[in-house]
Design a protein around this motif. Structure first.
Motif, PDB file in Angstrom:
ATOM      1  N   GLU A 211      38.496  58.442  -0.072  1.00 24.09           N
ATOM      2  CA  GLU A 211      37.350  58.837  -1.045  1.00 24.09           C
ATOM      3  C   GLU A 211      36.188  59.200  -0.198  1.00 24.09           C
ATOM      4  N   TYR A 212      35.781  58.972   0.954  1.00 29.02           N
ATOM      5  CA  TYR A 212      34.520  59.023   1.608  1.00 29.02           C
ATOM      6  C   TYR A 212      35.202  59.864   2.875  1.00 29.02           C
ATOM      7  N   THR A 213      34.842  60.975   2.857  1.00 31.45           N
ATOM      8  CA  THR A 213      35.071  61.845   4.205  1.00 31.45           C
ATOM      9  C   THR A 213      33.460  62.333   4.659  1.00 31.45           C
ATOM     10  N   GLY A 276      31.798  55.071   5.375  1.00 33.99           N
ATOM     11  CA  GLY A 276      33.052  55.770   4.488  1.00 33.99           C
ATOM     12  C   GLY A 276      34.475  55.124   4.719  1.00 33.99           C
ATOM     13  N   LEU A 277      34.116  53.788   5.335  1.00 38.72           N
ATOM     14  CA  LEU A 277      35.564  53.027   5.974  1.00 38.72           C
ATOM     15  C   LEU A 277      36.225  52.547   4.538  1.00 38.72           C
ATOM     16  N   GLY A 278      35.745  52.376   3.595  1.00 41.29           N
ATOM     17  CA  GLY A 278      36.606  51.771   2.349  1.00 41.29           C
ATOM     18  C   GLY A 278      36.682  50.427   2.763  1.00 41.29           C
ATOM     19  N   ARG A 279      37.461  49.941   1.554  1.00 42.00           N
ATOM     20  CA  ARG A 279      37.350  48.232   1.575  1.00 42.00           C
ATOM     21  C   ARG A 279      38.800  47.808   1.487  1.00 42.00           C
ATOM     22  N   ASN A 280      39.635  48.412   1.912  1.00 47.15           N
ATOM     23  CA  ASN A 280      41.115  48.029   1.846  1.00 47.15           C
ATOM     24  C   ASN A 280      41.202  46.955   2.781  1.00 47.15           C
ATOM     25  N   ILE A 331      19.369  47.970   1.198  1.00 46.08           N
ATOM     26  CA  ILE A 331      18.806  46.827   0.545  1.00 46.08           C
ATOM     27  C   ILE A 331      19.995  45.896  -0.182  1.00 46.08           C
ATOM     28  N   VAL A 332      21.150  46.690  -0.749  1.00 46.12           N
ATOM     29  CA  VAL A 332      22.363  46.231  -1.411  1.00 46.12           C
ATOM     30  C   VAL A 332      23.220  45.382  -0.308  1.00 46.12           C
ATOM     31  N   GLU A 333      23.390  46.104   0.705  1.00 48.25           N
ATOM     32  CA  GLU A 333      23.983  45.284   1.732  1.00 48.25           C
ATOM     33  C   GLU A 333      23.371  44.237   2.441  1.00 48.25           C
ATOM     34  N   PHE A 334      21.982  44.398   2.436  1.00 50.47           N
ATOM     35  CA  PHE A 334      21.380  43.443   2.978  1.00 50.47           C
ATOM     36  C   PHE A 334      21.356  42.006   1.815  1.00 50.47           C
ATOM     37  N   CYS A 399      19.173  60.837  -1.222  1.00 46.93           N
ATOM     38  CA  CYS A 399      20.552  61.319  -1.478  1.00 46.93           C
ATOM     39  C   CYS A 399      21.459  60.442  -0.492  1.00 46.93           C
ATOM     40  N   GLY A 400      22.707  60.296  -0.950  1.00 45.70           N
ATOM     41  CA  GLY A 400      23.554  59.571  -0.171  1.00 45.70           C
ATOM     42  C   GLY A 400      23.728  60.279   1.349  1.00 45.70           C
ATOM     43  N   GLY A 401      24.116  59.506   2.354  1.00 44.38           N
ATOM     44  CA  GLY A 401      24.380  60.158   3.594  1.00 44.38           C
ATOM     45  C   GLY A 401      23.627  59.934   4.552  1.00 44.38           C
TER      46      GLY A 401
HETATM   47  N1  NPW Z   1      29.448  61.693   1.009  1.00 40.23           N
HETATM   48  C1  NPW Z   1      29.968  60.360   1.573  1.00 40.23           C
HETATM   49  O1  NPW Z   1      31.048  60.336   1.800  1.00 40.23           O
HETATM   50  C2  NPW Z   1      29.206  58.961   1.544  1.00 40.23           C
HETATM   51  C3  NPW Z   1      29.910  57.879   1.443  1.00 40.23           C
HETATM   52  N2  NPW Z   1      29.126  56.897   1.428  1.00 40.23           N
HETATM   53  C4  NPW Z   1      30.260  55.653   1.676  1.00 40.23           C
HETATM   54  O2  NPW Z   1      30.325  55.062   0.532  1.00 40.23           O
HETATM   55  C5  NPW Z   1      30.561  53.709   0.944  1.00 40.23           C
HETATM   56  C6  NPW Z   1      29.862  52.938  -0.055  1.00 40.23           C
HETATM   57  O3  NPW Z   1      28.425  52.530   0.205  1.00 40.23           O
HETATM   58  P1  NPW Z   1      27.544  52.398  -1.143  1.00 40.23           P
HETATM   59  O4  NPW Z   1      26.365  52.128  -0.473  1.00 40.23           O
HETATM   60  O5  NPW Z   1      27.389  53.533  -2.113  1.00 40.23           O
HETATM   61  O6  NPW Z   1      28.099  51.264  -1.681  1.00 40.23           O
HETATM   62  P2  NPW Z   1      27.413  49.655  -2.258  1.00 40.23           P
HETATM   63  O7  NPW Z   1      27.203  49.285  -1.049  1.00 40.23           O
HETATM   64  O8  NPW Z   1      28.372  49.152  -3.012  1.00 40.23           O
HETATM   65  O9  NPW Z   1      26.322  50.181  -2.820  1.00 40.23           O
HETATM   66  C7  NPW Z   1      26.424  50.773  -4.229  1.00 40.23           C
HETATM   67  C8  NPW Z   1      25.968  49.791  -5.153  1.00 40.23           C
HETATM   68  O10 NPW Z   1      24.675  49.264  -5.027  1.00 40.23           O
HETATM   69  C9  NPW Z   1      23.999  49.554  -6.293  1.00 40.23           C
HETATM   70  N3  NPW Z   1      22.735  50.032  -5.843  1.00 40.23           N
HETATM   71  C10 NPW Z   1      22.513  50.792  -4.781  1.00 40.23           C
HETATM   72  N4  NPW Z   1      21.145  51.108  -4.508  1.00 40.23           N
HETATM   73  C11 NPW Z   1      20.651  49.842  -5.172  1.00 40.23           C
HETATM   74  C12 NPW Z   1      19.042  49.284  -5.194  1.00 40.23           C
HETATM   75  N5  NPW Z   1      18.050  49.813  -4.565  1.00 40.23           N
HETATM   76  N6  NPW Z   1      18.955  48.025  -5.970  1.00 40.23           N
HETATM   77  C13 NPW Z   1      20.191  47.565  -6.643  1.00 40.23           C
HETATM   78  N7  NPW Z   1      21.302  48.145  -6.626  1.00 40.23           N
HETATM   79  C14 NPW Z   1      21.446  49.132  -6.038  1.00 40.23           C
HETATM   80  C15 NPW Z   1      24.844  50.553  -7.287  1.00 40.23           C
HETATM   81  O11 NPW Z   1      24.684  50.232  -8.417  1.00 40.23           O
HETATM   82  P3  NPW Z   1      24.559  51.277  -9.600  1.00 40.23           P
HETATM   83  O12 NPW Z   1      23.188  51.972  -9.652  1.00 40.23           O
HETATM   84  O13 NPW Z   1      25.953  52.314  -9.352  1.00 40.23           O
HETATM   85  O14 NPW Z   1      25.074  50.403 -10.685  1.00 40.23           O
HETATM   86  C16 NPW Z   1      26.141  50.549  -6.608  1.00 40.23           C
HETATM   87  O15 NPW Z   1      26.821  49.471  -7.285  1.00 40.23           O
HETATM   88  C17 NPW Z   1      30.179  53.240   2.370  1.00 40.23           C
HETATM   89  O16 NPW Z   1      31.455  53.593   3.099  1.00 40.23           O
HETATM   90  C18 NPW Z   1      29.490  54.331   2.448  1.00 40.23           C
HETATM   91  O17 NPW Z   1      29.392  54.634   3.966  1.00 40.23           O
HETATM   92  C19 NPW Z   1      27.768  56.709   1.563  1.00 40.23           C
HETATM   93  O18 NPW Z   1      27.284  56.683   2.716  1.00 40.23           O
HETATM   94  C20 NPW Z   1      27.047  58.002   0.793  1.00 40.23           C
HETATM   95  C21 NPW Z   1      27.696  59.318   1.306  1.00 40.23           C
END
Ligand code: NPW
Ligand code: ATP
Length: 487
Positions: A211-213, A276-280, A331-334, A399-401
């Motif tokens: 999913e995440y490259t 981009g590790l995934g959660r396997n 913030i979400v991871e925190f 933006c992501g990344g």
């Molecule tokens: N191009 C690529 O390959 C990229 C790959 N990436 C990789 O993706 C993987 C997963 O990382 P991640 O950060 O997307 O996942 P995660 O921790 O579940 O957070 C998402 C959840 O949090 C929520 N949410 C978000 N912000 C919020 C807020 N302020 N306040 C509250 N809620 C908030 C949001 O909810 P939603 O808005 O979708 O309902 C969603 O549910 C990781 O390995 C990463 O490295 C990324 O680096 C991007 C580029």
């Protein structure tokens, strides 16, 4: 010079300081006599204020918006100052110290606030005037005392200008502007013909899945653009050809078993896991072995993205004394970490920055690990309670990344910072954290200024080479509104 004896004394003091502004020989210049000052003090100082503002704009502020913001803040602070009501300890003053390190001249410019002061003070009684000036002079004196050791003892203090500006509303905005950039500059290894391949860093990024490259590529690419020599990416077999296709610069290893990755790690100078590790769930044994390896070998280590998800899920198995490790939650991871480590629910609802900082400190202490919390203000919190804050202007695009760039660059900075013999792990974490934050935020802002809402992470990456070059040649003309401080 006797300070605080009345109106004439103010004029003498002003003329004394203004002489520095007009002369490049600083302390050696002769103060003009008070009679050489124009009769209409108010207009005169207003003009000086305008000219200083223009000078500031031409040196450091590029966009029209920044000009407006800066001018707006300053004028609002000056205009809204309720002189008769304000307690003396909040007395409004402002001073700027310009230090030209290369020639070791110090010029003191007490200008635009003096213009304000002059206008106000003229209208008030001498007694108040005397007290005010004593305070004013004390601050000025202190600032000089603080600046000189910085110059003398910190050989890496390359900055040309050190600004100190204090106003009630924009207090200390500029204080560490260049020091923050200087952390970054200080960490860059000197390039000499004696270096051999690998000396500037052999870095491992563990992450990348079907999913995440993009995420591991962003982390690895930032490392490459900052000047590391060799970058290895360890990812799932299906992600490997894709990541390889992004850049021939990266060495990509397909396979995520501990047995295939761990034997390659002893040659690495820093390890980043998570983008981009995934959660396997099958990845958890790899993480466990990795934690033990990092703890034993004391390798700079960054845990980001899904790596943090695993830590939250298995918080009871996260080892203590991971002295080399920095967790980089958004913030979400925190909030996940706070929930599992501290039992704190609803962290996402907290809007108050100081409450977040308090929680970050508690989390760092409880987990015995450094936390680099990303957000509107970036916080680097070490288990001993020290906090570095970075709020350099950044992109308005979320933006992501961008966090992957933070994780990658942080790994490399940790390696460079720890190589500096003066640094223990705590100071290496703070130095590397501030540098990484400054880099990502400044590159992001530059990319955003060019591309607006179309900006994305590859555009941020493209800003890094120019930014590094600008810092090395100290051609930074666009640093504004930096606030980085350590408590
Ligand atoms: N191009 C690529 O390959 C990229 C790959 N990436 C990789 O993706 C993987 C997963 O990382 P991640 O950060 O997307 O996942 P995660 O921790 O579940 O957070 C998402 C959840 O949090 C929520 N949410 C978000 N912000 C919020 C807020 N302020 N306040 C509250 N809620 C908030 C949001 O909810 P939603 O808005 O979708 O309902 C969603 O549910 C990781 O390995 C990463 O490295 C990324 O680096 C991007 C580029
Ligand atoms: N509200 C904000 N205002 C200004 N800068 C921010 C803000 N939020 C994050 N940043 C900056 O953006 C960078 C990336 O942080 P972000 O929170 O986007 O990480 P992330 O969610 O882990 O990213 P990724 O999409 O790579 O997973 C950080 O260096 C941070 O300084």
């Amino acid at each position: 010079m006797h300070i605080g004896a009345g109106h004439h004394c103010v004029r003498d003091l002003l003329s004394f300081f203004l002489s520095f502004e007009s002369s490049s020989t600083s302390f050696e210049s002769t103060p003009p006599s008070s009679s050489s000052l124009p009769k209409d003090g108010s207009n005169y100082f207003q003009a000086r204020y305008e000219s200083l503002l223009n000078m500031y704009h031409s040196h450091f502020v590029t966009s029209e918006n920044e000009k407006k913001n800066y001018t707006g803040n300053l004028k609002a602070a000056i205009d809204s100052f309720p002189f008769p009501l304000l307690p003396l300890n909040c007395f409004c003053f402002c001073f700027i110290i310009l230090i030209d390190c290369e020639h070791f001249f110090v010029q003191i410019h007490f200008l635009f606030c003096l213009s304000f002061l002059f206008r106000q003070i003229d209208a008030f009684c001498n007694e108040l005037l005397g007290l005010s000036l004593s305070l004013f002079s004390k601050e000025a004196f202190l600032s000089i005392i603080i600046s000189f050791p910085l110059l003398v003892f910190n050989r890496n203090f390359h900055c040309r200008y050190f600004f100190l500006l204090k106003l009630p509303n924009v207090s200390q905005i500029f204080v560490f502007r260049f020091i923050e950039m200087d952390h970054f500059l200080k960490l860059l290894p000197k390039l000499t013909p004696q270096l051999r391949k690998g000396d500037c860093g052999k870095i491992a990024v563990i992450g990348g899945s079907l999913e995440y490259t993009g995420a591991p590529y962003y982390a690895a690419s930032s490392i490459s653009r900052l000047g590391a020599d060799i970058i290895h990416v360890f990812c799932t077999p299906d992600a490997a050809p894709v990541i390889k296709g992004y850049s021939p610069d990266l060495i990509v290893h397909p396979g995520m078993s501990a047995s295939s990755i761990l034997p390659k790690l002893p040659r690495m100078d820093a390890i980043i896991i998570g983008p981009g590790l995934g959660r396997n769930p099958s990845l958890w044994p790899l993480l466990q072995e990795l934690f033990q390896y990092v703890k034993k070998e004391e390798v700079p280590f960054v845990i980001d993205g899904d790596g943090l998800w695993f830590v939250s899920e298995h918080i009871e198995h996260f080892p203590r004394q991971m002295v080399t490790t920095v967790l980089t939650p958004n913030i979400v991871e925190f909030s996940r970490l706070c929930k599992s480590a501290l039992g704190e629910e609803d962290v996402l609802k907290i809007k108050n920055n100081s409450q977040i900082q308090h929680l970050a400190a508690e989390l760092s202490r409880k987990m015995d690990v450094t936390i680099y919390m990303k957000g509107e203000v970036d916080l680097v919190v070490t288990p001993n309670g020290e906090v570095s804050k970075c709020s350099t202007d950044s992109s308005l695009r979320r933006c992501g990344g961008q966090g992957d760039v933070t994780a990658g660059s942080l790994g490399l900075f940790l390696f460079w910072a720890k190589k500096n013999p003066g640094n223990d792990w705590t100071s290496a974490h703070h130095e590397a954290g501030i540098s990484s934050s400054w880099l990502v935020r400044t590159a992001g802002r530059r990319a955003f200024e060019k591309h607006g809402r179309s900006m994305n992470t590859p555009m941020l990456l493209d800003e890094i080479p120019k930014l590094v070059r600008d810092v090395e040649t100290r051609e930074m003309k666009d640093i504004v509104h930096t606030d980085s401080s350590k408590h």
